[in-house]
Design an enzyme around this catalytic site. Structure first.
Site, PDB file in Angstrom:
ATOM      1  N   SER A   1      -6.972   1.786  -4.396  1.00  0.00           N
ATOM      2  CA  SER A   1      -5.824   2.316  -3.659  1.00  0.00           C
ATOM      3  C   SER A   1      -4.879   3.072  -4.579  1.00  0.00           C
ATOM      4  CB  SER A   1      -5.047   1.175  -2.980  1.00  0.00           C
ATOM      5  OG  SER A   1      -5.725   0.686  -1.857  1.00  0.00           O
TER       6      SER A   1
ATOM      7  N   GLU B   1       0.820  -1.214   0.000  1.00  0.00           N
ATOM      8  CA  GLU B   1       0.000   0.000   0.000  1.00  0.00           C
ATOM      9  C   GLU B   1       0.848   1.256   0.000  1.00  0.00           C
ATOM     10  OE1 GLU B   1      -2.664   2.014  -0.794  1.00  0.00           O
ATOM     11  OE2 GLU B   1      -3.882   0.539   0.296  1.00  0.00           O
TER      12      GLU B   1
ATOM     13  N   ASP C   1       1.236   4.061  -3.023  1.00  0.00           N
ATOM     14  CA  ASP C   1       0.775   5.434  -2.826  1.00  0.00           C
ATOM     15  C   ASP C   1       1.893   6.441  -3.049  1.00  0.00           C
ATOM     16  OD1 ASP C   1      -1.629   4.288  -2.117  1.00  0.00           O
ATOM     17  OD2 ASP C   1      -1.387   4.636   0.031  1.00  0.00           O
TER      18      ASP C   1
END
Length: 603
Positions: free
Chosen positions: A520, A270, A274
């Site tokens: 995401s 994650e 990002d």
């Protein structure tokens, strides 16, 4: 004891926000200071006087009562006997499974004329340790049980704290490991491998060129999720060479650090995703990393908001939000005080985590949603990924129509996502390049590995800025489901608002490149595009856009409408992407050459 007083002017909050956020308003962009916000929503003198009078008439002397600096709380010390007499209840000592005692009551009562002036009461600083077994309940005569989720089933303690756990269903999904040789900067392969240049080609936005000191972009990560510097460097060496060895600006909240104790896709996927894309797309503008929570207890969204707004801090729910210093032992436990205020909100904040709306109580969600509204008043744009399970919820669960409990996801009631259903945030869904198509051809709703989260709230009403779009959707493309499947009242908030590609991202994770899927990925990309637009606004002597949605819905032509694909779930095909707004991809994907002049022309 602490008494949370009812805030004033909440009934006018949407009016205030629209005044600075609607493109037709003469006050667009005239964002409020935090002091102005605190004063506007401070409890009224009537509320303060009514509650104080009740306390003094019940034997709590006025000199024992103090008001918090945030203006929203009355505080006083009381014996257990006084507290029991005041609230017509009994307190009991419960024992935490770690051995820590906790005092609580199952219900409490206040006079009927006082009830409208009180949000809730906590027994005091000695009682607010996190305990699964019991918690203070709302007034049983006037309010819904505080332990009942929006869907009607009992709320699980710590449901909000699990947002960063490796088992969280909101985290991105891993695909195959790949050899990137031959795909670097090759737009012809974008239908198989998404890179920063693919995104620039899809949405026609340029690389960043400047770094205005007034501009800022924040990415929120929840421990134990963490980036690895080696991964950032590997990605930058291939896709943004002048950023090698660059790090995000770290804002450590409640002991949050980019931990390296636990590694693997479940811990690094994650954050690596990002930050690699956010940093590359807005370079040379810097990216701020809000790392929230320690390695033992973690954190909730409320804990992040606490750090931005100290006045919000005192209202946390000890069943759902972190307690610091951490009462639980272990390596990485944060022993410092809870961060209440002291951190600045960036102009754009992207969060790739979420809950099921049915995980938490409606009261908990409304309170948090109102905080996003206040921060929007101050000029911050909040973006959240809409989820990866279509109309099903996080962890691919739906809601049993009889028991209201979660089921295996193959049937039942659709399960919307929160905070995406909050009308004061921008919810971002996912698209994909049609298999075999080129980067210049229209995209479709994401149907590879994940399905774009979308649907309708069971808690929040339909906001005026979205009303025409939602009404048109139901009139022109009525879904083939009834109220037994979703809230088809046409009077509740729909999501997502917009979308961006969410499939086949090339991401460096744990020293190698892998394909990654999920909303995401979509949210940080849209956040980066808005950050580039803010950069242009600051260069023109203007301020940040702030709360986005009213302007986005007023300019649907600034988006690439997505009319193919769906978001299956709960044993159904879900909703379908159609012309105009839909609960799969929202208004569509950003068209930068069209969106930039619209936002740049605003005051």
């Amino acid at each position: 004891m602490r008494i949370a007083l009812t805030q004033s002017n909440l009934d006018k909050a949407e009016e205030f926000l629209m005044d600075v956020s609607h493109p037709d308003s003469p006050n667009f962009g005239k964002h409020w200071t935090h002091e102005e916000i605190a004063n506007k929503f401070a409890p009224s003198s009537e509320t303060v006087d009514t509650v104080t009078s009740w306390l003094t008439s019940s034997g709590i002397a006025s000199e024992r009562i103090s008001r918090s600096q945030s203006l929203g709380w009355l505080k006083f010390d009381a014996t257990v006997a006084e507290a029991e007499s005041l609230l017509k209840t009994e307190y009991h000592v419960y024992k935490h499974d770690m051995g820590k005692p906790h005092v609580s009551c199952s219900s409490y009562h206040v006079p009927e004329h006082v009830t409208p002036h009180i949000d809730f009461i906590t027994p005091g600083v000695s009682f607010d340790t996190k305990v699964p077994q019991a918690a203070v309940a709302d007034n049983v005569e006037k309010r819904a049980a505080s332990t009942t989720a929006a869907a009607g089933h009992p709320v699980q303690t710590n449901a909000a704290l699990g947002v960063g756990a490796p088992t969280s269903g909101f985290l991105p999904k891993k695909g195959a490991n790949i050899d990137i040789k031959g795909i670097i900067d090759e737009l012809k392969n974008c239908n198989k491998f998404i890179t920063p240049n693919c995104l620039r080609a899809l949405y026609l936005f340029p690389p960043g060129l400047t770094a205005n000191p007034k501009n800022s972009y924040g990415i929120v990560e929840y421990t134990p999720q963490a980036y690895l510097q080696g991964d950032l460097d590997l990605f930058f060496a291939n896709f943004s060479k002048n950023q090698v060895q660059r790090t995000p600006i770290l804002n450590s909240i409640d002991g949050g650090i980019p931990q390296t104790t636990n590694q693997g896709f479940a811990y690094n996927g994650e954050s690596d995703l990002d930050l690699e894309y956010a940093m590359a797309l807005i370079n040379p503008q810097k990216t701020t990393l809000y790392q929230v929570g320690d390695q033992v207890e973690g954190a909730s969204f409320n804990d992040f908001l606490d750090a931005l707004d100290g006045s919000y801090c005192a209202g946390d729910d000890p069943r759902q939000d972190a307690t610091y210093p951490d009462p639980l032992p272990g390596p990485g436990a944060y022993t410092g005080p809870k961060d209440c205020g002291g951190f600045a909100a960036t102009k754009v904040i992207s969060t790739s985590y979420g809950y099921n709306e049915a995980d938490l109580t409606a009261a908990y969600e409304r309170r948090q949603c109102n905080e996003y509204m206040k921060l929007g008043l101050a000029g911050t744009s909040f973006l959240f990924s809409s989820g990866d399970r279509g109309v099903a919820g996080n962890r691919n669960v739906c809601i049993d129509p009889v028991t209201k409990q979660y089921n295996d996801g193959n049937s039942g009631i659709f399960n919307p996502a929160f905070p995406s259903t909050c009308p004061y945030v921008t919810s971002v869904g996912a698209t994909q390049i049609v298999p075999g198509a080129s980067v210049t051809q229209p995209e479709e709703a994401c149907q590879t590995v994940i399905f774009s989260g979308g649907g309708f709230s069971n808690v929040f009403p339909l906001p005026p800025y979205q009303s025409a779009a939602v009404k048109s959707f139901f009139a022109d493309h009525p879904p083939p489901y009834g109220a037994d499947r979703f809230n088809n009242s046409q009077n509740t908030r729909g999501y997502p608002d917009v979308s961006a590609n969410g499939a086949n991202y090339v991401v460096a994770v744990d020293g190698k490149f892998t394909l990654v899927y999920g909303t995401s990925a979509s949210s940080p990309v849209v956040g980066a595009i808005i950050t580039l637009i803010n950069e242009a606004r600051f260069a023109a002597g203007k301020g940040s856009v702030g709360f986005l949605n009213p302007t986005l819905y007023a300019n649907p032509q600034a988006f690439n409408d997505i009319t193919q694909g769906g978001n299956q779930g709960c044993g159904t095909p879900g909703f379908t992407s159609v012309s105009g707004w839909d609960p799969v991809t929202g208004l569509g994907t950003p068209n930068f050459p069209k969106l930039l002049p619209k936002l740049l022309a605003l005051p």
